[in-house]
Design a protein around this motif. Structure first.
Motif, PDB file in Angstrom:
ATOM      1  N   TRP A   1      -0.078 -36.727 -39.020  1.00 18.67           N
ATOM      2  CA  TRP A   1      -0.351 -35.715 -37.995  1.00 18.67           C
ATOM      3  C   TRP A   1      -1.453 -34.746 -38.411  1.00 18.67           C
ATOM      4  O   TRP A   1      -2.266 -34.344 -37.583  1.00 18.67           O
ATOM      5  N   ILE A   2      -1.489 -34.376 -39.666  1.00 23.21           N
ATOM      6  CA  ILE A   2      -2.532 -33.444 -40.121  1.00 23.21           C
ATOM      7  C   ILE A   2      -3.897 -34.110 -40.014  1.00 23.21           C
ATOM      8  O   ILE A   2      -4.856 -33.507 -39.525  1.00 23.21           O
ATOM      9  N   ARG A   3      -3.993 -35.351 -40.447  1.00 21.40           N
ATOM     10  CA  ARG A   3      -5.265 -36.082 -40.351  1.00 21.40           C
ATOM     11  C   ARG A   3      -5.684 -36.251 -38.896  1.00 21.40           C
ATOM     12  O   ARG A   3      -6.857 -36.070 -38.552  1.00 21.40           O
ATOM     13  N   LEU A   4      -4.727 -36.573 -38.026  1.00 17.96           N
ATOM     14  CA  LEU A   4      -5.032 -36.695 -36.599  1.00 17.96           C
ATOM     15  C   LEU A   4      -5.488 -35.352 -36.033  1.00 17.96           C
ATOM     16  O   LEU A   4      -6.447 -35.285 -35.272  1.00 17.96           O
ATOM     17  N   GLY A   5      -4.801 -34.281 -36.404  1.00 16.65           N
ATOM     18  CA  GLY A   5      -5.177 -32.951 -35.928  1.00 16.65           C
ATOM     19  C   GLY A   5      -6.588 -32.575 -36.349  1.00 16.65           C
ATOM     20  O   GLY A   5      -7.358 -32.025 -35.555  1.00 16.65           O
ATOM     21  N   LYS A   6      -6.939 -32.869 -37.595  1.00 19.72           N
ATOM     22  CA  LYS A   6      -8.299 -32.580 -38.070  1.00 19.72           C
ATOM     23  C   LYS A   6      -9.328 -33.383 -37.291  1.00 19.72           C
ATOM     24  O   LYS A   6     -10.397 -32.878 -36.943  1.00 19.72           O
ATOM     25  N   TRP A   7      -9.024 -34.650 -37.007  1.00 21.45           N
ATOM     26  CA  TRP A   7      -9.947 -35.495 -36.250  1.00 21.45           C
ATOM     27  C   TRP A   7     -10.117 -34.958 -34.829  1.00 21.45           C
ATOM     28  O   TRP A   7     -11.233 -34.867 -34.329  1.00 21.45           O
TER      29      TRP A   7
END
Length: 125
Positions: free
Chosen positions: A105-111
């Motif tokens: 989720w953090i990686r998706l949020g950053k993207w």
């Protein structure tokens, strides 16, 4: 007579064989959420480094539990945004997405944030 073969309607019908129709109307959608999130979690588990069975089961429980807690609300919000009153058809794809993202989720949020900033500046990445 038209038949409704969306996953929730099928699940409610199948669960209705065991439970009362009123209870099947509640249990059926959540059965779809668990199944969809488990399929997504299996995809997410395939992206993780190999670990113990206990960690894999723990991961599945975490992802399915998260999906159980948030899928209905997320589907309702998407339905409001789309102007749809009946959001049962969104339960399966939302739970599948939650499971598929897994712990990223953090990686998706950053993207998503990077895409938003890029769009705001007028460019695309």
């Amino acid at each position: 007579m038209t038949s409704n073969l969306d996953p929730v309607a099928v699940s409610v019908t199948v669960v209705g064989v065991v439970f009362s129709p009123a209870l099947a109307a509640v249990v059926g959608p959540y059965a779809v959420i668990v199944l969809s999130s488990a399929i997504g979690a299996a995809w997410a588990l395939g992206r993780r480094e190999p670990s113990t069975r206990f960690n894999a089961v723990n991961f599945f429980a975490l992802i399915c539990g998260t999906a159980l807690m948030v899928t209905v609300n997320v589907a309702d919000m998407i339905g409001m945004w789309l102007g749809k009153e009946d959001t049962r058809w969104l339960l399966s794809p939302v739970a599948l997405f939650i499971g598929g993202v897994g712990q990223d989720w953090i990686r998706l949020g950053k993207w998503v944030w990077a895409q938003f900033l890029s769009f705001k500046r007028g460019g695309a990445q």
